[in-house]
Every structure is written in structure tokens, then in C-alpha cells.
Design a protein around this motif. Structure first.
Motif, PDB file in Angstrom:
ATOM      1  N   LYS A   1       3.900  50.359 -19.262  1.00  0.00           N
ATOM      2  CA  LYS A   1       5.195  49.840 -19.713  1.00  0.00           C
ATOM      3  C   LYS A   1       6.369  50.719 -19.303  1.00  0.00           C
ATOM      4  N   VAL A   2       6.120  51.954 -18.836  1.00  0.00           N
ATOM      5  CA  VAL A   2       7.212  52.821 -18.385  1.00  0.00           C
ATOM      6  C   VAL A   2       7.140  53.108 -16.886  1.00  0.00           C
ATOM      7  N   LEU A   3       6.064  52.693 -16.229  1.00  0.00           N
ATOM      8  CA  LEU A   3       5.923  52.931 -14.784  1.00  0.00           C
ATOM      9  C   LEU A   3       6.334  51.672 -14.018  1.00  0.00           C
ATOM     10  N   HIS A   4       7.601  51.319 -14.123  1.00  0.00           N
ATOM     11  CA  HIS A   4       8.081  50.053 -13.551  1.00  0.00           C
ATOM     12  C   HIS A   4       7.985  50.025 -12.032  1.00  0.00           C
ATOM     13  N   TYR A   5       8.437  51.091 -11.385  1.00  0.00           N
ATOM     14  CA  TYR A   5       8.419  51.093  -9.922  1.00  0.00           C
ATOM     15  C   TYR A   5       6.988  51.128  -9.390  1.00  0.00           C
ATOM     16  N   THR A   6       6.126  51.871 -10.072  1.00  0.00           N
ATOM     17  CA  THR A   6       4.720  51.948  -9.648  1.00  0.00           C
ATOM     18  C   THR A   6       4.075  50.570  -9.706  1.00  0.00           C
TER      19      THR A   6
END
Length: 377
Positions: free
Chosen positions: A297-302
């Protein structure tokens, strides 16, 4: 051919008429809106060899029994999701399997890079994925040099190599009666893999403990035991449990390994993208722990990068072939029952009416203005 003939057209492969389906709206009809009309598999000879011709994925006919079979398999897999496993009597979770194997993969790759500079990541990735699948299905992690484990990988590699080249007998059925060294090899590999999985499942029956669910096989046995009621009246037979484990086992090898290797290739091809992913992981996770499912939920670019690899590479250009369950129509075209359907996912993933600059690799297309993953794209 799609540009010339449209979203629904007929080709002939050998003796087999095949309807190729393209276009996002038309594909949605086949896979979702009219899904029950296209839910069978064609009677390819290669499908009949897998799991003794009773594979849920490749052979079993669409029916109420198939729906129950699918529901039981989903429930067993759900037992090992993070949420379900934390509140159940499962002794381990898929997340732990993946984290341990990922760490082992990183260590092995680091050591190889230090010793010889360049190396082929394929064997290491295959071993890593195989170990996760073995742990998931059989609750057993193998040493990377274990002879039995390496034999399993070799069997699966041979199976993928032979089946991936295409079996002429699927499209010219009479060829299955002719001598063929490739076909004999394929049968031998499938038989050996089936025997290995059947033995592993039988071992689980003998050691099953309802208070210690070790893996997917245990979860299936538990769900289908006499003490449990599955869909009130139906449950899987012992043979169907073996077939289900066979399907899960087979599904985890080739596609996941290919996906990871394509990710590595794109990271090498686009170092600026690699830098952005590295920075995002450093900022949100750091180096003191391994990534967890919750970090998505916090690794958007990944996640945008992974989505774009799947779209741009389209390393599985067609879905597993479908087959009509009844006489039906698609875009005003009449399709009789038992028509074989190829769903052209490569075209959908590169359709310029859906994707701006469709042939370019742009992970940012999956992000909104705030830089958050936008799954509606």
C-alpha cells in the motif's frame, strides 16, 4: 490480422478451427460478461495427459461440480493468506515462505556477482520459485543441492520445454497414433511429475493432523474430511485432491519464474526506473527488515512498475485456450458449442485506444497525479 478482420475472426491450425478474440470490450465478454458461455477447455491431446486427463485447469468440464471444486481450492489457498492464517491453526504462512526464499535468492546472486561478475539468473530464480511452491503445497523447503528437489525442477523444465514448443497432435489429432520421440518424452515427464505429487499427497494423508495444518495439501484434506461439510453436499474425492495439488503445483513454476526474469530484464534496461524503485523501498522499508505484503500500500511506484512489465512484455500473450459451453454469439458472430477460443491479451495490452504510447515502457501510466497507484487505468 485483427486490424484486417476485426475483434472476432477464424483461423485454422492444422485440422482445428480456432476463433481469435481481441479488443478489450470483446475480451471482457468472453472472460466475464458471457463467461459461462466460454468456460470450457478444448479437447487438446496435451490437456488429456495432464493429471491423468482430470486437471481442473485444463480438462475438467465446466459444471456445478467444477464450481464446487474451484471454491474448495480457493478456500484452501485463502487459509494461507496473511489475514486467514493469523487467525487459524496454520503453522506457517505463504509470506514467510516467500521472505525466506527471497533472502536466499539475494544472497546467492550477491555471491555469484562477487565471484564471477556476470551470471545467468534463470537457475536461481527457478529454484527459488520451486521452493516456494513446494513449501506451499507440501510444507517442505528443500536444500538447493537436494537431489530430489533438483530432479523435480528438471522434470518441470523438460515438461515446459516440450509443451511450450506446441504439440502437433493438439491440432492434427491423428498424429497421436504415430510414433513420436517428443510425445513419448512428454508422457514420461508428466507421468513422473504426477507420481511425485501423488506420493507427496499420500504421505500427507498418513501424517495429517487437523490441529497442525502445514500446507495447502493439509488444508484440502481438512476441508474435505468427514468432519467438515463442503457446500453442504459435495466435497472432493482423494483423487481430486491430488489433481488440485497438481494444478497448484504446476501453475506456480513457469509463469512466476518468467515474470521475475522479465522484471530483472526491465530493471537492467531502464536503470532510472531501478533507481526510483530503490529509493521508494529505502524510504518506506529501509534495510533493517524484509518487505511484507502490507508494504504494497506504500510502494506505489514499485507496483506500477510490475503492472507495466506485465502489460508491456505480455510474456503470456494468450490466455489458456477456452471453449464454448453452448451455442452462443459474440459481436453478432454465431459460435457453435465446442468452438475453441484464443484470447489475444497481447493486443489488449498494446491497444493504442486504451494505452497512450502503448509501445513505450512507462510505469507512471499506472499512477495518479499524487503518485499513487491507480488500478482503474
Amino acid at each position: 490480422m485483427r486490424k484486417l478482420y476485426g475483434d472476432v475472426f477464424l483461423i485454422k491450425l492444422g485440422m482445428m478451427p480456432i476463433v481469435v478474440v481481441s479488443g478489450s470490450d470483446t475480451v471482457k465478454k468472453v472472460l466475464s460478461k458471457q463467461g459461462e458461455h466460454f468456460a470450457n477447455r478444448p479437447e487438446f491431446y496435451s490437456f488429456s495427459l495432464l493429471a491423468n486427463g482430470q486437471s481442473m485447469t485444463f480438462s475438467e468440464k465446466y459444471s456445478e461440480a467444477w464450481k464446487v471444486h474451484k471454491k474448495i481450492m480457493k478456500n484452501a489457498l485463502r487459509s494461507f493468506s496473511k489475514e486467514e492464517a493469523s487467525s487459524s491453526n496454520c503453522s506457517c504462512r505463504l509470506e514467510e515462505y516467500i521472505t525466506a526464499e527471497a533472502s536466499e535468492l539475494v544472497n546467492s546472486m550477491t555471491q555469484l556477482a562477487a565471484n564471477q561478475g556476470s551470471f545467468n539468473p534463470l537457475p536461481l530464480v527457478t529454484i527459488t520459485v520451486a521452493n516456494v511452491v513446494c513449501a506451499l503445497c507440501f510444507g517442505k523447503r528443500y536444500n538447493h543441492h537436494d537431489k530430489e528437489f533438483l530432479q523435480i525442477i528438471e522434470l518441470n523444465d523438460d515438461l515446459q520445454r516440450l509443451s511450450g514448443a506446441g504439440l502437433l497432435a493438439d491440432f492434427i489429432p491423428v498424429l497421436k497414433y504415430f510414433p513420436s520421440s517428443a510425445l513419448n518424452e512428454l508422457k514420461k515427464f508428466i507421468r513422473a511429475l504426477n507420481d511425485f505429487i501423488a506420493k507427496s499427497v499420500q504421505d500427507h494423508y498418513e501424517s495429517h493432523n487437523e490441529n497442525n495444518i502445514r500446507d495447502i495439501t493439509d488444508a484440502l484434506i481438512q476441508l474435505c474430511s468427514n468432519r467438515n461439510t463442503v457446500d453442504k453436499h459435495q466435497k472432493l474425492t482423494d483423487e481430486q485432491i491430488i489433481i488440485t495439488v497438481n494444478d497448484i503445483f504446476g501453475a506456480g513454476f513457469d509463469t512466476i519464474s518468467s515474470g521475475l526474469l522479465w522484471c530483472m530484464l526491465y530493471l537492467l534496461k531502464y536503470p532510472e526506473t531501478q533507481d526510483k524503485i530503490h529509493k521508494e523501498i529505502d524510504e518506506n522499508i529501509g534495510i533493517s527488515r524484509s518487505p511484507r505484503f502490507d508494504d504494497r500500500k506504500v510502494l506505489h511506484y514499485t507496483e506500477a512498475f510490475i503492472n507495466e512489465v506485465m502489460r508491456h512484455a505480455s510474456f503470456v500473450p494468450f490466455t489458456i485456450p477456452h471453449c464454448t459451453t453452448m451455442d452462443t454469439t459474440l459481436n453478432d458472430c454465431f459460435l457453435p458449442k465446442n468452438t475453441s477460443i484464443f484470447v489475444n491479451m497481447y493486443q489488449v495490452n498494446h491497444d493504442p485506444t486504451i494505452w497512450k504510447d502503448a509501445d513505450l515502457f512507462i510505469p507512471e501510466r499506472f499512477l495518479d497525479e499524487a503518485g499513487h497507484i491507480d488500478i482503474k487505468v
